[in-house]
Design a protein around this motif. Structure first.
Motif, short mmCIF file in Angstrom:
data_model
loop_
_atom_site.label_atom_id
_atom_site.label_comp_id
_atom_site.label_asym_id
_atom_site.label_seq_id
_atom_site.Cartn_x
_atom_site.Cartn_y
_atom_site.Cartn_z
N SER A 140 -10.05 3.96 -3.99
CA SER A 140 -9.44 3.15 -2.94
C SER A 140 -7.92 3.26 -2.95
N ALA A 141 -7.36 3.20 -1.76
CA ALA A 141 -5.90 3.28 -1.59
C ALA A 141 -5.51 2.45 -0.37
N THR A 142 -4.24 2.08 -0.32
CA THR A 142 -3.74 1.31 0.81
C THR A 142 -2.44 1.93 1.33
N GLU A 143 -2.04 1.49 2.49
CA GLU A 143 -0.76 1.83 3.09
C GLU A 143 -0.54 3.35 3.16
N GLU A 144 0.64 3.82 2.78
CA GLU A 144 1.00 5.25 2.88
C GLU A 144 0.05 6.12 2.05
N THR A 145 -0.35 5.64 0.88
CA THR A 145 -1.23 6.44 0.02
C THR A 145 -2.59 6.67 0.69
N PHE A 146 -3.08 5.70 1.44
CA PHE A 146 -4.33 5.88 2.18
C PHE A 146 -4.19 7.01 3.20
N HIS A 147 -3.08 7.03 3.94
CA HIS A 147 -2.86 8.08 4.93
C HIS A 147 -2.69 9.44 4.24
#
Length: 156
Positions: A140-147
């Motif tokens: 799982s990742a969020t924000e810029e890391t997700f993109h």
């Protein structure tokens, strides 16, 4: 060539066990000192935990993520080296490395998570020419890391 490259979080975990006996809530009175029965520190995070486990099973592993140039980041890098995990991520001169506090209750736990620089990994911070692998694992990742994870999936 790596067998597996993992992408995701790497944090310092602190496990706190208190005398709280409630099975449904973790409650602390405001303005009071709360005695902790046990305290343990560990290196954790979804991406790093998987890389560590696979490395211990004999696989050539690498980890992609973002750390800060602080004590916690250096501790995580040291653990990676000890576990034969190549680091293909970014060490940032700014910000702080991710950190979590795990409050241990009777039958479950509550996690307080500080993501720090974890959420700001950009594609240009990854050495793409080193992504020679049979498998990639994305946690799982969020924000810029997700993109960035989405872009990596398109690339591979």
């Amino acid at each position: 060539m790596f067998d597996v490259i993992t992408v995701g979080s790497a944090v310092i975990d602190v496990f706190l066990k208190t005398s709280n006996k409630s099975s449904k809530e973790i409650c602390f009175p405001i303005g009071q000192k709360v005695v902790i029965e046990d305290l343990q520190f560990a290196v954790g995070g979804g991406g790093l935990n998987v890389a560590t486990g696979l490395s211990k099973m004999g696989m050539r592993t690498a980890y992609i993520g973002k750390l800060a140039d602080d004590l916690n980041g250096k501790t995580i890098l040291s653990e990676m080296k000890k576990n034969n995990i190549a680091f293909l991520g970014k060490v940032s001169k700014e910000g702080k490395t991710g950190y979590s506090v795990i409050l241990d209750a009777k039958e479950d736990r509550t996690i307080l998570l500080y993501r720090g620089v974890l959420s700001s990994l950009k594609l240009n911070e990854i050495p793409l020419k080193k992504l020679n692998t049979s498998w990639m694992y994305f946690s799982s990742a969020t924000e810029e890391t997700f993109h960035t994870q989405e872009k990596l999936i398109d690339l591979v």
